[in-house]
Design a protein around this motif. Structure first.
Motif, short mmCIF file in Angstrom:
data_model
loop_
_atom_site.label_atom_id
_atom_site.label_comp_id
_atom_site.label_asym_id
_atom_site.label_seq_id
_atom_site.Cartn_x
_atom_site.Cartn_y
_atom_site.Cartn_z
N ALA A 21 7.81 -50.18 -6.19
CA ALA A 21 8.16 -51.34 -5.37
C ALA A 21 8.19 -50.97 -3.89
CB ALA A 21 9.52 -51.90 -5.80
N LEU A 25 5.67 -52.30 -0.97
CA LEU A 25 6.22 -52.92 0.23
C LEU A 25 5.63 -52.26 1.48
CD1 LEU A 25 8.37 -54.88 1.48
CD2 LEU A 25 9.89 -52.90 1.51
N LEU A 30 3.44 -56.26 -1.23
CA LEU A 30 4.56 -57.09 -1.66
C LEU A 30 5.38 -57.49 -0.45
CD1 LEU A 30 6.04 -55.27 -4.81
CD2 LEU A 30 4.65 -57.34 -4.77
N GLY A 32 9.17 -58.23 1.01
CA GLY A 32 10.55 -57.86 0.74
C GLY A 32 11.40 -59.03 0.27
N TYR A 37 9.21 -57.97 -5.82
CA TYR A 37 9.88 -56.82 -5.21
C TYR A 37 11.35 -56.75 -5.63
CZ TYR A 37 11.72 -53.68 -1.65
OH TYR A 37 12.34 -52.65 -1.01
N ASN A 41 13.17 -53.86 -8.11
CA ASN A 41 14.33 -53.10 -7.68
C ASN A 41 15.52 -53.31 -8.61
OD1 ASN A 41 13.99 -51.50 -5.16
ND2 ASN A 41 13.10 -53.42 -4.48
#
Length: 91
Positions: A21, A25, A30, A32, A37, A41
């Motif tokens: 992830a 980012l 991706l 945030g 994302y 996480n």
């Protein structure tokens, strides 16, 4: 590696999810603020928490992952609320 338990695998998958992830980012693949994302996480932190709870407990790592998990929940909830605020009602 055959002596690894389910919680060890959960932790490894969790670490992989968090790192992928973050890489995506940084690579601008991706957002945030996107669900993908945030969910990566959330699930990553959850896997790591499982490995800490059922395996070798480490307080500092547990606190970090708990914070990571809770911040991910916050981001998801915030995103859901923001999307509901901009979607006009159907007529």
């Amino acid at each position: 590696m055959s002596s690894m338990f389910w919680h060890d695998w959960a932790g490894l998958v969790g670490v992989a999810l968090v790192l992928v992830a973050f890489f995506l980012l940084q690579a601008h693949k991706l957002s945030g603020q996107g669900y993908t994302y945030q969910v990566m996480n959330l699930l990553g932190a959850f896997g790591i928490l499982l490995s800490l709870i059922f395996g070798m407990f480490n307080l500092s790592a547990f606190v970090q992952e708990l914070a990571w998990f809770l911040i991910s929940v916050y981001g998801i909830v915030r995103g859901v609320r923001a999307r509901k605020a901009v979607v006009p009602p159907a007529v």
